[in-house]
Design a protein around this motif. Structure first.
Motif, PDB file in Angstrom:
ATOM      1  N   PRO A  53      38.742  41.724  31.063  1.00  0.00           N
ATOM      2  CA  PRO A  53      38.607  41.585  32.514  1.00  0.00           C
ATOM      3  C   PRO A  53      39.617  40.566  33.055  1.00  0.00           C
ATOM      4  O   PRO A  53      39.917  39.573  32.395  1.00  0.00           O
ATOM      5  N   ASP A  54      40.160  40.845  34.239  1.00  0.00           N
ATOM      6  CA  ASP A  54      41.075  39.891  34.850  1.00  0.00           C
ATOM      7  C   ASP A  54      40.315  38.741  35.493  1.00  0.00           C
ATOM      8  O   ASP A  54      40.833  37.655  35.653  1.00  0.00           O
ATOM      9  N   GLU A  55      39.083  39.022  35.902  1.00  0.00           N
ATOM     10  CA  GLU A  55      38.254  37.969  36.482  1.00  0.00           C
ATOM     11  C   GLU A  55      36.884  38.049  35.846  1.00  0.00           C
ATOM     12  O   GLU A  55      36.479  39.078  35.350  1.00  0.00           O
ATOM     13  N   GLY A  56      36.161  36.929  35.946  1.00  0.00           N
ATOM     14  CA  GLY A  56      34.787  36.917  35.484  1.00  0.00           C
ATOM     15  C   GLY A  56      34.709  37.004  33.972  1.00  0.00           C
ATOM     16  O   GLY A  56      35.728  36.931  33.277  1.00  0.00           O
ATOM     17  N   ARG A  57      33.476  37.165  33.457  1.00  0.00           N
ATOM     18  CA  ARG A  57      33.362  37.245  32.010  1.00  0.00           C
ATOM     19  C   ARG A  57      32.189  38.100  31.574  1.00  0.00           C
ATOM     20  O   ARG A  57      31.270  38.375  32.341  1.00  0.00           O
TER      21      ARG A  57
END
Lengths: 439, 367
Positions: A53-57
């Motif tokens: 993911p590019d953001e978050g986890r």
């Protein structure tokens, strides 16, 4: 077990999913639903580590994903992919045994535990009976079971299924999901991307509805599968009813929704207005609505359908600008439905050639209340609800020209009274009469 | 039958076939040498390293001849002395065997690499040269023949270096952001092959009197093979084969598709790098000594897949052994005709009709 936090994925500069968060607790089956291209597979791939993911986890059992190797992930998460391309002639048993890959080192031979896991997976998925056939000889339903058996062999606490029932007949689809339910009741956490909403409603504990890469709703099937949610997500008319046998929510897409050339404007809000908007849309009329107060239920419906609507401030007189706007919509519409007994709405309704008044408590299906010659100004004047019509007359004066035009057509106005259930029949009736008149 | 047992059975059978074909091939040539003489010569040449307990006196058998002294207390001992005729001994050990053994190694290497490439690319048309290894070797070799170059290990060194450089270039071209999509790799391989083909054609135009030598090399040949080439190639082939064999199970899982393989715990990109690298090295080793021998790496894996199935744990060793047998046989045909032919011509001339026969019978259709 699986925690998705604010995940965003961008592929080729295009945002595929954004701000997606949900949990899949141990012992529950969560369904990922939404239209094609909503990002379901992307979410599945972000969880099994195929995509970063590019953001978050994403956390699996408390471990953040990027720290885990492919082997560690595969011991925690087993994936049943959307389609496995297998055009070679491995025996089914060997394909299933490949599910043991995460548990064996490169030089380790098949252990008793491996054999036991394979045997159990073959038995539970009822693959054992054709375990010696070649994978390219089995049917689509059997192949899907083989892949599920392979995933079972991984003995992982989490199970991801990407469209497990796509391309399966109803019998196989239900069997697969029932098996997944059994696994979940033994403590696994399962996430299934499913496009069959009825199956999702029936087998999932919770649903996450994705649309255009964002979570539109995440709750129990009953809360998520509402007409407004689904119509917003799928951009198609739907009807949601409890299924007569399973009791789960059942969704029918009215994909062949009749599109009628005619247009309807709904005057009035509240429950009556909302019901009228839904009825007109379902019947396929081009629908407009307003003026509706900003907190009205009918406005929420209108927005869910994405129809043209004029809003007004709640508990305030209608401003001249709003009135002009609504007057335009009423004139443009073939039929106006009057769903309110409030004064200004009556007045606006007089600008339409054809009006259907939603009558309350009427037993009649569609009662002809007034027809061509006997309409309008006189009758409206005698209407008790119009006793204090001064304000209305004042506002009329502002666009006198339009009024003059309207008056000309008064002689041909037709008004029907219909109760809510027969609204569409009423609309058709006035339309028919107009057509006859024209002929 | 259990897979393990089947593997052992097939490998034993093919090994016996290999030994038989090697011995039979050694009898054939301008001078016919009876098979029992060949057997005697071979047994005579066998030397076994033994621990020297007494100290160089050749205790184990009376006729023991110490050949080399390696370190302390290790002695090579020939257990047999069957007194084969000297002329036969020279013909067999110095002329025929190096060539036959080299043919076996080359066939073994090409078939092993071909099996891996077909599995890796999930494409029945893949062969060891698909990522430009053969073209790179050819370009290197032709450059060495045509231009006055001085490089370590001469022609073979240039061919080996060219092969690896081409494969690495293809890999770099196809890799973006740490990922190497198989389809891109295939296309990059074709582009580089085409480009190197143009380079080779250009160099051939400039070749002058070396043209014949260059063309002969390009056709794939095993003549004037020496034990030196065997010694240089054998360790590469065996080591690379062992590494490929260790990845046989991963290769099976990769056949499910990269996404499935990943979800089964395979580090896909790393595995692909290892397989590509090792398969390129084993191919480069073979091509460097034998030139471009086509078809072995393509048809042998197909035929073995028909016989033993797609599981690489059995397919890889059996294909490699069958490749060795195939090349020993075809090279024997190549050198016993009225005029010696480059073996590449024979493999293609024998292999293509056989492959077409399989194709028409619909037995070869996929992996």
């Amino acid at each position: 077990m699986i925690a998705v936090e604010n995940v965003g994925v961008t592929l080729g500069g295009e945002s595929i999913v954004e701000g997606v968060s949900f949990d899949v607790p141990r012992g529950s089956l969560v369904g990922l639903v939404g239209p094609n291209g909503a990002g379901k597979t992307t979410i599945v791939n972000a969880i099994n580590g195929l995509l970063a993911p590019d953001e978050g986890r994403v956390e699996i059992d408390g471990d953040p994903m990027p720290r885990l190797s492919a082997r560690e992930v595969s011991r925690r998460v087993a994936t049943v992919p959307q389609d496995s391309s297998m055009s070679f002639e491995f025996p089914v048993r060997d394909v299933v045994a490949m599910g043991r890959t995460p548990h064996r080192s490169r030089f380790e031979r098949e252990s008793a535990a491996d054999r036991e896991a394979v045997a159990e997976a073959l038995r539970r998925t009822q693959v054992a009976e054709f375990a010696d056939r070649s994978i390219d000889e089995v049917s689509g339903g059997e192949r899907q079971r083989v892949i599920l058996a392979r995933a079972l062999c991984q003995r992982s606490p989490c199970l991801l299924l990407d469209e497990p029932t796509a391309s399966l007949d109803i019998g196989h689809g239900v069997r697969i999901l029932r098996l997944v339910r059994d696994l979940v009741s033994e403590g696994k956490a399962a996430l299934a991307a499913i496009h069959d909403l009825d199956l999702a409603a029936r087998f999932c504990d919770e649903l996450v509805l994705l649309a255009e890469g964002e979570v539109l709703a995440a709750d129990t099937p009953r809360e998520v599968l509402t007409e407004a949610h689904l119509e917003a997500a799928f951009d198609v008319e739907v009807a949601v009813t409890p299924h007569p046998i399973t009791g789960a929510m059942s969704v029918t897409a009215l994909s062949d929704r009749p599109t009628r050339e005619r247009s309807v404007h709904v005057l009035g809000g509240g429950q009556a207005g909302a019901a009228a908007i839904v009825a007109c849309r379902k019947a396929g009329f081009e629908t407009t609505a307003g003026p509706l107060p900003e907190d009205d239920v009918a406005l929420a419906r209108a927005r869910a359908f994405g129809i043209e609507v004029t809003t007004a401030k709640p508990f305030a007189p209608i401003t001249p600008a709003v009135r002009r706007e609504v007057a335009r919509l009423v004139r443009d519409a073939d039929v106006t439905v009057l769903a309110s007994d409030r004064e200004p709405y009556y007045e606006l309704a007089t600008r339409s050639e054809r009006t259907v008044v939603l009558g309350e408590g009427s037993d009649a299906t569609a009662t002809e209340a007034t027809t061509a010659s006997a309409t309008s100004e006189n009758e409206a004047g005698t209407d008790p609800t119009r006793a204090e019509g001064g304000a209305v007359l004042d506002s009329r004066a502002e666009d006198g020209e339009v009024e003059a035009e309207e008056r000309k057509s008064d002689a041909r106005r037709r008004v029907w009274v219909a109760n809510g259930d027969d609204l569409v029949a009423g609309i058709e009736r006035v339309l028919d009469e107009r057509d006859e008149g024209e002929n | 039958m259990e897979r393990g047992a089947r593997t052992v059975l097939w490998c034993t059978g093919l090994s016996l076939a290999l030994v038989t074909s090697v011995l039979a091939s050694a009898t054939i040539g301008p001078v016919r040498i009876p098979v029992e003489v060949v057997a005697k010569v071979v047994l005579d040449a066998v030397s076994v390293p033994t621990l020297d307990l007494v100290g160089g006196s050749g205790k184990p058998t009376a006729a023991a001849v110490p050949i080399t002294q390696v370190g302390i207390g290790v002695e090579f001992v020939s257990p047999f002395d069957l007194s084969a005729p000297e002329t036969s001994r020279v013909i067999v050990t110095q002329l025929r065997l190096p060539r036959i053994v080299l043919a076996a190694i080359v066939g073994f290497s090409l078939a092993a690499a071909g099996t891996v490439m077909q599995g890796f690319f999930r494409n029945p048309m893949a062969d060891p040269s698909i990522i430009g290894v053969s073209s790179g070797a050819a370009a290197g070799a032709v450059a060495f023949i045509v231009f006055p170059l001085t490089v370590p290990f001469g022609l073979q060194g240039m061919a080996f270096g060219g092969a690896l450089a081409a494969a690495f270039l293809v890999y770099l071209l196809a890799t973006e952001g740490g990922r190497t999509p198989v389809a891109t790799l295939l296309l990059a391989g074709i582009a580089i092959q085409t480009f190197l083909g143009a380079m080779i054609s250009f160099m051939l135009l400039q070749a002058g009197w070396q043209l014949q030598e260059a063309v002969y090399w390009l056709m794939g040949h095993l003549h004037s093979s020496s034990w030196d080439e065997v010694v240089a190639t054998l360790p590469v082939a065996l080591l690379a084969f062992c590494m490929l064999a260790a990845y046989a199970r991963d290769l099976n899982v990769l056949l499910l598709g990269e996404e499935d393989a990943h979800s089964l715990g395979i580090e896909v990109e790393r595995t692909k790098r290892v397989l590509l690298g090792v398969a390129s090295v084993i191919t480069a080793g073979a091509v460097a000594v034998a030139g471009v021998i086509g078809f072995v790496g393509l048809i042998v894996p197909h035929v073995m897949r028909l016989l033993v199935g797609p599981d690489h744990r059995i397919l890889l060793p059996t294909s490699a052994l069958a490749g060795a047998v195939f090349l020993v046989v075809t090279d024997t045909v190549a050198r016993t005709g009225p005029a010696e032919l480059p073996v590449g011509i024979v493999t293609a001339a024998l292999g293509a009709p056989f492959f077409i026969y399989l194709l028409r019978r619909r037995e070869v259709h996929a992996l």
